[in-house]
Write a protein that holds these residues in place. Sequence first.
Motif, PDB file in Angstrom:
ATOM      1  N   ARG A  84       0.829  -1.205   0.000  1.00  0.00           N
ATOM      2  CA  ARG A  84       0.000   0.000   0.000  1.00  0.00           C
ATOM      3  C   ARG A  84       0.862   1.252   0.000  1.00  0.00           C
ATOM      4  NH1 ARG A  84      -5.279  -0.320   1.605  1.00  0.00           N
ATOM      5  NH2 ARG A  84      -5.329   1.819   0.792  1.00  0.00           N
ATOM      6  N   GLU A  85       2.070   1.140   0.553  1.00  0.00           N
ATOM      7  CA  GLU A  85       2.966   2.300   0.596  1.00  0.00           C
ATOM      8  C   GLU A  85       4.413   1.835   0.571  1.00  0.00           C
ATOM      9  OE1 GLU A  85       3.963   5.546   3.988  1.00  0.00           O
ATOM     10  OE2 GLU A  85       1.926   5.675   3.172  1.00  0.00           O
ATOM     11  N   LEU A  86       5.250   2.603  -0.141  1.00  0.00           N
ATOM     12  CA  LEU A  86       6.671   2.303  -0.239  1.00  0.00           C
ATOM     13  C   LEU A  86       7.447   3.597  -0.071  1.00  0.00           C
ATOM     14  CD1 LEU A  86       8.940   0.248  -0.923  1.00  0.00           C
ATOM     15  CD2 LEU A  86       8.649   0.882  -3.319  1.00  0.00           C
ATOM     16  N   ASN A  87       8.391   3.617   0.872  1.00  0.00           N
ATOM     17  CA  ASN A  87       9.214   4.797   1.128  1.00  0.00           C
ATOM     18  C   ASN A  87      10.657   4.515   0.744  1.00  0.00           C
ATOM     19  OD1 ASN A  87       7.052   6.231   2.254  1.00  0.00           O
ATOM     20  ND2 ASN A  87       7.415   5.352   4.271  1.00  0.00           N
ATOM     21  N   VAL A  88      11.275   5.446   0.031  1.00  0.00           N
ATOM     22  CA  VAL A  88      12.692   5.364  -0.325  1.00  0.00           C
ATOM     23  C   VAL A  88      13.420   6.439   0.470  1.00  0.00           C
ATOM     24  CG1 VAL A  88      14.394   5.475  -2.174  1.00  0.00           C
ATOM     25  CG2 VAL A  88      12.116   4.542  -2.638  1.00  0.00           C
ATOM     26  N   VAL A  89      14.417   6.035   1.255  1.00  0.00           N
ATOM     27  CA  VAL A  89      15.118   6.981   2.123  1.00  0.00           C
ATOM     28  C   VAL A  89      16.543   7.189   1.632  1.00  0.00           C
ATOM     29  CG1 VAL A  89      13.711   6.302   4.107  1.00  0.00           C
ATOM     30  CG2 VAL A  89      15.897   5.170   3.705  1.00  0.00           C
ATOM     31  N   ASP A  90      17.138   8.329   2.042  1.00  0.00           N
ATOM     32  CA  ASP A  90      18.532   8.603   1.687  1.00  0.00           C
ATOM     33  C   ASP A  90      19.452   8.107   2.803  1.00  0.00           C
ATOM     34  OD1 ASP A  90      18.346  10.459   3.741  1.00  0.00           O
ATOM     35  OD2 ASP A  90      18.259  12.200   2.412  1.00  0.00           O
ATOM     36  N   ASN A  92      20.697   9.565   5.217  1.00  0.00           N
ATOM     37  CA  ASN A  92      20.386  10.116   6.542  1.00  0.00           C
ATOM     38  C   ASN A  92      19.054   9.615   7.079  1.00  0.00           C
ATOM     39  OD1 ASN A  92      22.755  11.752   6.622  1.00  0.00           O
ATOM     40  ND2 ASN A  92      21.749  13.223   5.264  1.00  0.00           N
ATOM     41  N   GLY A  93      18.428   8.691   6.340  1.00  0.00           N
ATOM     42  CA  GLY A  93      17.158   8.157   6.793  1.00  0.00           C
ATOM     43  C   GLY A  93      15.967   9.033   6.474  1.00  0.00           C
ATOM     44  N   VAL A  94      16.171  10.074   5.645  1.00  0.00           N
ATOM     45  CA  VAL A  94      15.081  10.976   5.273  1.00  0.00           C
ATOM     46  C   VAL A  94      14.333  10.390   4.072  1.00  0.00           C
ATOM     47  CG1 VAL A  94      14.483  13.301   4.467  1.00  0.00           C
ATOM     48  CG2 VAL A  94      16.346  12.981   6.105  1.00  0.00           C
ATOM     49  N   THR A  95      13.023  10.343   4.176  1.00  0.00           N
ATOM     50  CA  THR A  95      12.223   9.852   3.044  1.00  0.00           C
ATOM     51  C   THR A  95      12.324  10.837   1.890  1.00  0.00           C
ATOM     52  OG1 THR A  95      10.661   8.695   4.490  1.00  0.00           O
ATOM     53  CG2 THR A  95       9.909   9.225   2.266  1.00  0.00           C
ATOM     54  N   ARG A  96      12.769  10.332   0.727  1.00  0.00           N
ATOM     55  CA  ARG A  96      12.918  11.185  -0.447  1.00  0.00           C
ATOM     56  C   ARG A  96      11.875  10.874  -1.514  1.00  0.00           C
ATOM     57  NH1 ARG A  96      17.806  13.684  -0.453  1.00  0.00           N
ATOM     58  NH2 ARG A  96      16.722  15.061  -1.921  1.00  0.00           N
ATOM     59  N   VAL A  97      11.365   9.650  -1.521  1.00  0.00           N
ATOM     60  CA  VAL A  97      10.325   9.255  -2.466  1.00  0.00           C
ATOM     61  C   VAL A  97       9.290   8.420  -1.706  1.00  0.00           C
ATOM     62  CG1 VAL A  97       9.779   8.052  -4.610  1.00  0.00           C
ATOM     63  CG2 VAL A  97      12.009   9.166  -4.354  1.00  0.00           C
ATOM     64  N   LYS A  98       8.030   8.729  -1.939  1.00  0.00           N
ATOM     65  CA  LYS A  98       6.952   7.958  -1.325  1.00  0.00           C
ATOM     66  C   LYS A  98       5.963   7.559  -2.411  1.00  0.00           C
ATOM     67  CE  LYS A  98       5.132   9.392   2.563  1.00  0.00           C
ATOM     68  NZ  LYS A  98       5.363   8.268   3.517  1.00  0.00           N
ATOM     69  N   ILE A  99       5.651   6.276  -2.450  1.00  0.00           N
ATOM     70  CA  ILE A  99       4.623   5.761  -3.340  1.00  0.00           C
ATOM     71  C   ILE A  99       3.503   5.230  -2.456  1.00  0.00           C
ATOM     72  CG2 ILE A  99       4.073   4.108  -5.169  1.00  0.00           C
ATOM     73  CD1 ILE A  99       7.043   4.060  -5.864  1.00  0.00           C
ATOM     74  N   GLY A 100       2.295   5.703  -2.677  1.00  0.00           N
ATOM     75  CA  GLY A 100       1.222   5.284  -1.792  1.00  0.00           C
ATOM     76  C   GLY A 100      -0.136   5.279  -2.449  1.00  0.00           C
ATOM     77  N   ALA A 101      -1.023   4.450  -1.894  1.00  0.00           N
ATOM     78  CA  ALA A 101      -2.406   4.407  -2.364  1.00  0.00           C
ATOM     79  C   ALA A 101      -3.303   4.140  -1.139  1.00  0.00           C
ATOM     80  CB  ALA A 101      -2.590   3.324  -3.418  1.00  0.00           C
ATOM     81  N   PRO A 120     -12.135  15.608   3.453  1.00  0.00           N
ATOM     82  CA  PRO A 120     -11.258  14.567   4.001  1.00  0.00           C
ATOM     83  C   PRO A 120     -11.227  13.304   3.166  1.00  0.00           C
ATOM     84  CG  PRO A 120     -12.548  15.561   5.745  1.00  0.00           C
ATOM     85  CD  PRO A 120     -13.085  16.111   4.457  1.00  0.00           C
ATOM     86  N   GLU A 121     -12.338  12.978   2.517  1.00  0.00           N
ATOM     87  CA  GLU A 121     -12.380  11.761   1.705  1.00  0.00           C
ATOM     88  C   GLU A 121     -11.761  11.951   0.328  1.00  0.00           C
ATOM     89  OE1 GLU A 121     -16.568  13.651   1.454  1.00  0.00           O
ATOM     90  OE2 GLU A 121     -14.942  13.401   2.915  1.00  0.00           O
ATOM     91  N   ASP A 122     -11.355  13.176  -0.006  1.00  0.00           N
ATOM     92  CA  ASP A 122     -10.752  13.431  -1.314  1.00  0.00           C
ATOM     93  C   ASP A 122      -9.269  13.054  -1.291  1.00  0.00           C
ATOM     94  OD1 ASP A 122     -13.126  14.320  -2.356  1.00  0.00           O
ATOM     95  OD2 ASP A 122     -12.716  16.432  -1.900  1.00  0.00           O
ATOM     96  N   THR A 123      -9.006  11.773  -1.284  1.00  0.00           N
ATOM     97  CA  THR A 123      -7.614  11.301  -1.240  1.00  0.00           C
ATOM     98  C   THR A 123      -7.055  11.155  -2.653  1.00  0.00           C
ATOM     99  OG1 THR A 123      -8.361   9.011  -1.192  1.00  0.00           O
ATOM    100  CG2 THR A 123      -7.984  10.086   0.933  1.00  0.00           C
ATOM    101  N   MET A 124      -5.716  11.010  -2.703  1.00  0.00           N
ATOM    102  CA  MET A 124      -5.024  10.805  -3.967  1.00  0.00           C
ATOM    103  C   MET A 124      -4.032   9.663  -3.819  1.00  0.00           C
ATOM    104  SD  MET A 124      -4.168  14.688  -5.216  1.00  0.00           S
ATOM    105  CE  MET A 124      -5.438  15.952  -5.310  1.00  0.00           C
ATOM    106  N   SER A 125      -3.717   9.040  -4.941  1.00  0.00           N
ATOM    107  CA  SER A 125      -2.719   7.970  -4.956  1.00  0.00           C
ATOM    108  C   SER A 125      -1.678   8.278  -6.018  1.00  0.00           C
ATOM    109  CB  SER A 125      -3.389   6.619  -5.276  1.00  0.00           C
ATOM    110  OG  SER A 125      -4.322   6.268  -4.281  1.00  0.00           O
ATOM    111  N   GLY A 126      -0.413   7.999  -5.688  1.00  0.00           N
ATOM    112  CA  GLY A 126       0.648   8.289  -6.649  1.00  0.00           C
ATOM    113  C   GLY A 126       2.014   8.342  -6.006  1.00  0.00           C
TER     114      GLY A 126
END
Length: 216
Positions: A84-90, A92-101, A120-126
């Motif tokens: 459902r979600e994927l985080n790419v960190v640098d 320093n452990g900082v999230t630089r890319v997030k993929i989520g739905a 509130p229900e107007d969510t987005m995925s990408g």
Amino acid sequence: MIALRIAHCGVSSGQYGEKEDQMENTDLEGRIERLERRGRAAMIVAIVSASSAILAVGGAAGSRATAEVPAPLAPRPSGVLTVRELNVVDGNGVTRVKIGAPLAHAIVSGQQNRTRGGRPEDTMSGVLLFDAEGVERSGYATVDHGYSNVLLTLDEKNKQHAMFIAEPTGATTLRLFNADTKDRVDVAIDKDGPSISMIHRGKEVFRIPATNRTAR
């Protein structure tokens, strides 16, 4: 004379017999020595032949064993990764890319917005991009519910300044804006055709073609 001759002959015969025995012994010793040499040579030949045979058998067995050992299999690519979600960190452990739905709501000036849309229900995925400080600077997403725009945004640290939108009905708009000064430039195309408009300090100052369209 006869006796003397016989005696002399007897002495000569004894001496001859001793010499003959000596010759026989010498000949026997020679034969034994030759047999021993032949035996040693035969043994050496046998040892060499046996060693060669062992090496040949060992080499063949080794070749067969090598041939029978299967080559290591290349790593097979995994089929499908479902998240459902994927985080790419640098580093320093900082999230630089997030993929989520869906994507988490935006954080602006340290505060998390209630929504990325009007409700509130107007969510987005990408996909979201973050700078080295972890601040969201760009997004590429689709609206999950309702009017399903697909959009690409470019942001400063606290505000959005560029948006490229494709609407589900086919209308497309490239919008550059400054929320602080209420300035905006739109390059758009819809069912009525292409248009360019400029808004300065909240008022439209230019539009091609000149129509009665209201600013979006």
